[in-house]
Design a protein around this motif. Structure first.
Motif, mmCIF file in Angstrom:
data_model
loop_
_atom_site.group_PDB
_atom_site.id
_atom_site.type_symbol
_atom_site.label_atom_id
_atom_site.label_comp_id
_atom_site.label_asym_id
_atom_site.label_seq_id
_atom_site.Cartn_x
_atom_site.Cartn_y
_atom_site.Cartn_z
ATOM 1 N N THR A 71 -63.198 -24.958 -110.061
ATOM 2 C CA THR A 71 -63.209 -24.618 -111.492
ATOM 3 C C THR A 71 -64.619 -24.303 -111.955
ATOM 4 O O THR A 71 -64.858 -23.290 -112.625
ATOM 5 C CB THR A 71 -62.617 -25.777 -112.323
ATOM 6 O OG1 THR A 71 -61.266 -25.991 -111.911
ATOM 7 C CG2 THR A 71 -62.680 -25.475 -113.809
ATOM 8 N N GLN A 115 -62.568 -30.813 -122.276
ATOM 9 C CA GLN A 115 -63.558 -30.858 -121.202
ATOM 10 C C GLN A 115 -63.807 -29.466 -120.614
ATOM 11 O O GLN A 115 -64.950 -29.105 -120.340
ATOM 12 C CB GLN A 115 -63.106 -31.824 -120.112
ATOM 13 C CG GLN A 115 -63.143 -33.275 -120.538
ATOM 14 C CD GLN A 115 -62.504 -34.202 -119.532
ATOM 15 O OE1 GLN A 115 -61.565 -33.823 -118.838
ATOM 16 N NE2 GLN A 115 -63.021 -35.422 -119.452
ATOM 17 N N LEU A 116 -62.756 -28.688 -120.442
ATOM 18 C CA LEU A 116 -62.921 -27.320 -119.949
ATOM 19 C C LEU A 116 -63.804 -26.503 -120.885
ATOM 20 O O LEU A 116 -64.683 -25.759 -120.444
ATOM 21 C CB LEU A 116 -61.567 -26.637 -119.785
ATOM 22 C CG LEU A 116 -60.756 -26.995 -118.549
ATOM 23 C CD1 LEU A 116 -59.333 -26.481 -118.673
ATOM 24 C CD2 LEU A 116 -61.422 -26.447 -117.298
ATOM 25 N N LYS A 117 -63.569 -26.638 -122.179
ATOM 26 C CA LYS A 117 -64.340 -25.859 -123.156
ATOM 27 C C LYS A 117 -65.801 -26.282 -123.160
ATOM 28 O O LYS A 117 -66.705 -25.434 -123.187
ATOM 29 C CB LYS A 117 -63.733 -26.020 -124.554
ATOM 30 C CG LYS A 117 -64.432 -25.200 -125.608
ATOM 31 C CD LYS A 117 -64.392 -23.727 -125.265
ATOM 32 C CE LYS A 117 -65.122 -22.899 -126.304
ATOM 33 N NZ LYS A 117 -65.261 -21.511 -125.861
ATOM 34 N N LEU A 145 -66.087 -20.777 -113.247
ATOM 35 C CA LEU A 145 -66.671 -20.682 -114.588
ATOM 36 C C LEU A 145 -68.076 -20.086 -114.537
ATOM 37 O O LEU A 145 -68.435 -19.271 -115.387
ATOM 38 C CB LEU A 145 -66.686 -22.049 -115.270
ATOM 39 C CG LEU A 145 -65.339 -22.585 -115.727
ATOM 40 C CD1 LEU A 145 -65.474 -24.017 -116.245
ATOM 41 C CD2 LEU A 145 -64.730 -21.697 -116.801
ATOM 42 N N PHE A 153 -59.369 -31.626 -115.538
ATOM 43 C CA PHE A 153 -60.002 -31.514 -116.846
ATOM 44 C C PHE A 153 -59.003 -31.344 -117.986
ATOM 45 O O PHE A 153 -58.023 -30.606 -117.868
ATOM 46 C CB PHE A 153 -60.972 -30.326 -116.879
ATOM 47 C CG PHE A 153 -62.041 -30.390 -115.829
ATOM 48 C CD1 PHE A 153 -62.979 -31.416 -115.810
ATOM 49 C CD2 PHE A 153 -62.132 -29.415 -114.855
ATOM 50 C CE1 PHE A 153 -63.968 -31.472 -114.841
ATOM 51 C CE2 PHE A 153 -63.121 -29.452 -113.877
ATOM 52 C CZ PHE A 153 -64.044 -30.487 -113.869
ATOM 53 N N GLN A 168 -67.479 -24.966 -120.083
ATOM 54 C CA GLN A 168 -67.696 -23.527 -120.216
ATOM 55 C C GLN A 168 -68.900 -23.247 -121.105
ATOM 56 O O GLN A 168 -69.710 -22.377 -120.792
ATOM 57 C CB GLN A 168 -66.431 -22.866 -120.764
ATOM 58 C CG GLN A 168 -66.450 -21.360 -120.738
ATOM 59 C CD GLN A 168 -67.005 -20.751 -122.012
ATOM 60 O OE1 GLN A 168 -66.934 -21.338 -123.079
ATOM 61 N NE2 GLN A 168 -67.574 -19.577 -121.883
ATOM 62 N N GLY A 226 -58.327 -25.802 -113.341
ATOM 63 C CA GLY A 226 -58.981 -27.009 -113.840
ATOM 64 C C GLY A 226 -58.181 -27.822 -114.833
ATOM 65 O O GLY A 226 -58.456 -29.006 -115.046
ATOM 66 N N PHE A 227 -57.163 -27.229 -115.442
ATOM 67 C CA PHE A 227 -56.403 -27.895 -116.511
ATOM 68 C C PHE A 227 -55.553 -29.031 -115.955
ATOM 69 O O PHE A 227 -54.795 -28.855 -114.994
ATOM 70 C CB PHE A 227 -55.521 -26.872 -117.223
ATOM 71 C CG PHE A 227 -54.627 -27.441 -118.278
ATOM 72 C CD1 PHE A 227 -55.126 -28.248 -119.287
ATOM 73 C CD2 PHE A 227 -53.267 -27.178 -118.262
ATOM 74 C CE1 PHE A 227 -54.300 -28.778 -120.266
ATOM 75 C CE2 PHE A 227 -52.426 -27.694 -119.228
ATOM 76 C CZ PHE A 227 -52.948 -28.500 -120.236
ATOM 77 N N ASN A 240 -59.567 -21.874 -115.713
ATOM 78 C CA ASN A 240 -58.909 -22.765 -116.669
ATOM 79 C C ASN A 240 -57.563 -23.257 -116.152
ATOM 80 O O ASN A 240 -57.205 -24.415 -116.343
ATOM 81 C CB ASN A 240 -58.748 -22.071 -118.020
ATOM 82 C CG ASN A 240 -60.066 -21.985 -118.758
ATOM 83 O OD1 ASN A 240 -60.916 -22.848 -118.635
ATOM 84 N ND2 ASN A 240 -60.242 -20.931 -119.525
ATOM 85 N N SER A 290 -62.097 -29.499 -109.110
ATOM 86 C CA SER A 290 -63.185 -29.515 -110.091
ATOM 87 C C SER A 290 -64.315 -28.587 -109.651
ATOM 88 O O SER A 290 -64.856 -27.831 -110.456
ATOM 89 C CB SER A 290 -63.687 -30.931 -110.334
ATOM 90 O OG SER A 290 -64.096 -31.534 -109.131
#
Length: 121
Positions: free
Chosen positions: A6, A75-77, A10, A71, A80, A63-64, A60, A3
């Motif tokens: 990531t 949650q990633l979006k 980002l 995430f 970001q 973190g995916f 991504n 996390s």
């Protein structure tokens, strides 16, 4: 650890993205840059954006949750977008002397609430 990695990636990718999208506005203050044709400015921005993608895609993937990360895609979006807002706000303040006003801060607070609700479920 994934996390944190990531989030760091980002942040770094968003620094490049902000310069690719808005840096040319600041650089147009310099005569050498302002003389470039639009295609030159586009190519310049694409060159910067390449580094953004070199950081965004690994962020991504790492973190995916489908790759063992913490995430979901939503949650990633949201991460970001909030990181983009923070990076752009700092860039705007320092590069363009923009003053953040109360309405900006209220809007940011609503975005933080959005992050809370996205991560709550």
């Amino acid at each position: 650890m994934k996390s944190l990695l990531t989030i760091v990636l980002l942040f770094c990718s968003n620094i490049f993205m902000t310069f690719a999208w808005y840096g040319h506005l600041k650089l147009s203050e310099y005569s050498w840059f302002s003389k470039l044709p639009l295609i030159g400015i586009i190519l310049f921005s694409w060159g910067i954006a390449l580094f953004e993608y070199c950081l965004q895609v690994p962020a991504n993937r790492i973190g995916f949750e489908g790759n063992g990360g913490p995430f979901s895609p939503v949650q990633l979006k949201v991460l970001q977008e909030v990181i983009t807002l923070v990076v752009f706000s700092l860039f705007s303040c320092f590069a363009f002397n923009t003053t953040l006003r109360l309405n900006h801060l209220v809007g940011f607070a609503f975005l933080v609430l959005a992050v809370y609700f996205i991560f709550k479920g």
